[in-house]
Design a protein around this motif. Structure first.
Motif, PDB file in Angstrom:
ATOM      1  N   VAL A   1      28.922  18.590 -23.557  1.00 51.19           N
ATOM      2  CA  VAL A   1      30.204  19.063 -23.027  1.00 51.19           C
ATOM      3  C   VAL A   1      30.432  18.478 -21.637  1.00 51.19           C
ATOM      4  CG1 VAL A   1      31.520  21.097 -22.317  1.00 51.19           C
ATOM      5  CG2 VAL A   1      29.979  21.250 -24.272  1.00 51.19           C
ATOM      6  N   GLY A   2      31.604  17.893 -21.408  1.00 55.35           N
ATOM      7  CA  GLY A   2      31.983  17.437 -20.079  1.00 55.35           C
ATOM      8  C   GLY A   2      31.308  16.146 -19.651  1.00 55.35           C
ATOM      9  N   ILE A   3      31.644  15.733 -18.431  1.00 49.35           N
ATOM     10  CA  ILE A   3      31.081  14.524 -17.837  1.00 49.35           C
ATOM     11  C   ILE A   3      29.887  14.944 -16.980  1.00 49.35           C
ATOM     12  CG2 ILE A   3      31.498  12.592 -16.278  1.00 49.35           C
ATOM     13  CD1 ILE A   3      34.476  12.802 -17.049  1.00 49.35           C
ATOM     14  N   HIS A   4      28.728  14.406 -17.285  1.00 45.91           N
ATOM     15  CA  HIS A   4      27.501  14.735 -16.551  1.00 45.91           C
ATOM     16  C   HIS A   4      27.141  13.602 -15.603  1.00 45.91           C
ATOM     17  CE1 HIS A   4      25.842  18.118 -19.165  1.00 45.91           C
ATOM     18  NE2 HIS A   4      27.001  17.806 -19.714  1.00 45.91           N
ATOM     19  N   ARG A   5      26.567  13.981 -14.450  1.00 48.90           N
ATOM     20  CA  ARG A   5      26.022  13.006 -13.514  1.00 48.90           C
ATOM     21  C   ARG A   5      24.521  12.908 -13.771  1.00 48.90           C
ATOM     22  NH1 ARG A   5      27.337  16.391  -8.498  1.00 48.90           N
ATOM     23  NH2 ARG A   5      26.902  17.932 -10.097  1.00 48.90           N
ATOM     24  N   PHE A   6      24.009  11.700 -13.751  1.00 48.11           N
ATOM     25  CA  PHE A   6      22.570  11.484 -13.885  1.00 48.11           C
ATOM     26  C   PHE A   6      22.120  10.718 -12.649  1.00 48.11           C
ATOM     27  CE2 PHE A   6      24.038  12.361 -18.080  1.00 48.11           C
ATOM     28  CZ  PHE A   6      23.047  13.189 -18.592  1.00 48.11           C
ATOM     29  N   ALA A   7      21.261  11.355 -11.859  1.00 47.16           N
ATOM     30  CA  ALA A   7      20.856  10.790 -10.574  1.00 47.16           C
ATOM     31  C   ALA A   7      19.416  10.300 -10.621  1.00 47.16           C
ATOM     32  CB  ALA A   7      21.003  11.836  -9.473  1.00 47.16           C
ATOM     33  N   PHE A   8      19.218   9.098 -10.084  1.00 47.48           N
ATOM     34  CA  PHE A   8      17.884   8.548  -9.862  1.00 47.48           C
ATOM     35  C   PHE A   8      17.616   8.673  -8.372  1.00 47.48           C
ATOM     36  CE2 PHE A   8      19.440   6.338 -13.584  1.00 47.48           C
ATOM     37  CZ  PHE A   8      18.342   6.315 -14.428  1.00 47.48           C
ATOM     38  N   VAL A   9      16.499   9.305  -8.017  1.00 46.38           N
ATOM     39  CA  VAL A   9      16.175   9.536  -6.611  1.00 46.38           C
ATOM     40  C   VAL A   9      14.781   8.979  -6.344  1.00 46.38           C
ATOM     41  CG1 VAL A   9      16.003  11.261  -4.791  1.00 46.38           C
ATOM     42  CG2 VAL A   9      17.523  11.671  -6.741  1.00 46.38           C
ATOM     43  N   LEU A  10      14.666   8.198  -5.285  1.00 42.11           N
ATOM     44  CA  LEU A  10      13.391   7.572  -4.938  1.00 42.11           C
ATOM     45  C   LEU A  10      12.854   8.164  -3.647  1.00 42.11           C
ATOM     46  CD1 LEU A  10      11.544   5.220  -5.970  1.00 42.11           C
ATOM     47  CD2 LEU A  10      12.697   3.784  -4.273  1.00 42.11           C
ATOM     48  N   PHE A  11      11.580   8.579  -3.682  1.00 48.74           N
ATOM     49  CA  PHE A  11      10.899   9.130  -2.510  1.00 48.74           C
ATOM     50  C   PHE A  11       9.670   8.294  -2.183  1.00 48.74           C
ATOM     51  CE2 PHE A  11      12.872  12.884  -4.449  1.00 48.74           C
ATOM     52  CZ  PHE A  11      13.464  13.494  -3.359  1.00 48.74           C
TER      53      PHE A  11
ATOM     54  N   ARG B   1       0.824  -1.213   0.000  1.00 45.78           N
ATOM     55  CA  ARG B   1       0.000   0.000   0.000  1.00 45.78           C
ATOM     56  C   ARG B   1       0.853   1.256   0.000  1.00 45.78           C
ATOM     57  NH1 ARG B   1      -3.018  -1.870   5.148  1.00 45.78           N
ATOM     58  NH2 ARG B   1      -0.826  -2.229   5.495  1.00 45.78           N
ATOM     59  N   THR B   2       2.175   1.077  -0.054  1.00 49.55           N
ATOM     60  CA  THR B   2       3.092   2.212  -0.087  1.00 49.55           C
ATOM     61  C   THR B   2       3.462   2.504  -1.536  1.00 49.55           C
ATOM     62  OG1 THR B   2       3.988   1.552   2.043  1.00 49.55           O
ATOM     63  CG2 THR B   2       5.309   3.077   0.755  1.00 49.55           C
ATOM     64  N   PHE B   3       3.490   3.791  -1.878  1.00 45.25           N
ATOM     65  CA  PHE B   3       3.813   4.204  -3.243  1.00 45.25           C
ATOM     66  C   PHE B   3       5.024   5.119  -3.241  1.00 45.25           C
ATOM     67  CE2 PHE B   3      -0.566   2.940  -3.249  1.00 45.25           C
ATOM     68  CZ  PHE B   3      -0.661   2.188  -4.413  1.00 45.25           C
ATOM     69  N   TYR B   4       5.749   5.093  -4.358  1.00 40.61           N
ATOM     70  CA  TYR B   4       7.002   5.831  -4.479  1.00 40.61           C
ATOM     71  C   TYR B   4       7.016   6.709  -5.720  1.00 40.61           C
ATOM     72  CZ  TYR B   4       8.539   2.680  -0.848  1.00 40.61           C
ATOM     73  OH  TYR B   4       8.643   1.994   0.346  1.00 40.61           O
ATOM     74  N   THR B   5       7.839   7.749  -5.662  1.00 43.40           N
ATOM     75  CA  THR B   5       8.095   8.633  -6.801  1.00 43.40           C
ATOM     76  C   THR B   5       9.562   8.509  -7.171  1.00 43.40           C
ATOM     77  OG1 THR B   5       6.370  10.238  -6.248  1.00 43.40           O
ATOM     78  CG2 THR B   5       8.229  11.059  -7.534  1.00 43.40           C
ATOM     79  N   LEU B   6       9.824   8.344  -8.471  1.00 42.75           N
ATOM     80  CA  LEU B   6      11.184   8.271  -8.985  1.00 42.75           C
ATOM     81  C   LEU B   6      11.471   9.514  -9.823  1.00 42.75           C
ATOM     82  CD1 LEU B   6      13.747   6.418  -9.440  1.00 42.75           C
ATOM     83  CD2 LEU B   6      12.667   5.842 -11.636  1.00 42.75           C
ATOM     84  N   VAL B   7      12.574  10.174  -9.498  1.00 44.59           N
ATOM     85  CA  VAL B   7      13.004  11.370 -10.213  1.00 44.59           C
ATOM     86  C   VAL B   7      14.370  11.068 -10.839  1.00 44.59           C
ATOM     87  CG1 VAL B   7      13.733  13.776  -9.909  1.00 44.59           C
ATOM     88  CG2 VAL B   7      11.810  12.890  -8.581  1.00 44.59           C
ATOM     89  N   MET B   8      14.560  11.436 -12.100  1.00 46.34           N
ATOM     90  CA  MET B   8      15.875  11.329 -12.743  1.00 46.34           C
ATOM     91  C   MET B   8      16.280  12.725 -13.212  1.00 46.34           C
ATOM     92  SD  MET B   8      16.976   9.297 -16.193  1.00 46.34           S
ATOM     93  CE  MET B   8      18.628   9.419 -16.855  1.00 46.34           C
ATOM     94  N   VAL B   9      17.429  13.201 -12.711  1.00 48.30           N
ATOM     95  CA  VAL B   9      17.879  14.549 -13.049  1.00 48.30           C
ATOM     96  C   VAL B   9      19.347  14.571 -13.463  1.00 48.30           C
ATOM     97  CG1 VAL B   9      16.232  15.767 -11.547  1.00 48.30           C
ATOM     98  CG2 VAL B   9      18.464  15.085 -10.644  1.00 48.30           C
ATOM     99  N   ASP B  10      19.694  15.625 -14.220  1.00 46.18           N
ATOM    100  CA  ASP B  10      21.073  15.929 -14.596  1.00 46.18           C
ATOM    101  C   ASP B  10      21.432  17.249 -13.922  1.00 46.18           C
ATOM    102  OD1 ASP B  10      23.448  16.776 -15.746  1.00 46.18           O
ATOM    103  OD2 ASP B  10      22.739  16.659 -17.818  1.00 46.18           O
TER     104      ASP B  10
END
Length: 174
Positions: free
Chosen positions: A114-124, A61-70
């Motif tokens: 340009v350059g090295i980018h970080r891509f983050a997955f964040v779960l709430f 019954r628990t739900f999550y949100t996934l965000v992916m950002v640069d």
């Protein structure tokens, strides 16, 4: 794990994107059978299609949100579009994956120029179903402000990878 050795701290994901948090749920992100580990390098050609995302938890019954950002858009030396929102999925039931949630901002594959980018997955963890909505833009998204707006609290899990432009056009792939 000591904070100074936490890859999210070393990679400055904690700081640039997130406040310090304690991981409490498993988060597994896989592109073409290659699991994303903090700080690993993935080529743009490997991340064209949205990844498979599996999350843990025990209460269905628990739900999550996934965000992916640069946080490095458009370039790490001048990230004036920080953060760029690449993907947003809400209402993901515990013990399932992103494919069971609501994709409210469709996946946009990383294409750093340009350059090295970080891509983050964040779960709430969400307070309830259908309580999180899409922002009206991708540029200058702010994960901390978004979490505050929807009372998501601190993340329950996060992982990131590095990605940079592939040299040349075409060529052999490994």
């Amino acid at each position: 794990m000591p904070r100074d050795r936490d890859p999210l701290v070393v990679g400055r994901v904690i700081g640039d994107v997130l406040d310090p948090f304690t991981r409490s749920i498993s988060l597994r992100v896989t592109y073409n059978n290659r699991e994303v580990n903090n700080g690993c390098e993935l080529k743009p050609s490997h991340v064209v299609n949205q990844p498979r995302v599996d999350i843990g938890g025990d209460d269905l019954r628990t739900f999550y949100t996934l965000v992916m950002v640069d946080p490095d858009a458009p370039s790490p030396s001048d990230p004036n579009l920080r953060e760029y929102l690449h993907w947003l999925v809400t209402d993901i039931p515990a013990t399932t994956g992103a494919s069971f949630g609501q994709e409210v901002v469709c996946y946009e594959s990383p294409r750093p120029t340009v350059g090295i980018h970080r891509f983050a997955f964040v779960l709430f963890r969400q307070l309830g179903r259908q309580t999180v909505y899409a922002p009206g833009w991708r540029q200058n998204f702010n994960t901390k402000d978004f979490a505050e707006l929807y009372n998501l609290g601190l993340p329950v899990a996060a992982v990131y990878f590095n990605c940079q432009r592939e040299s040349g056009s075409g060529g052999r792939r490994r």
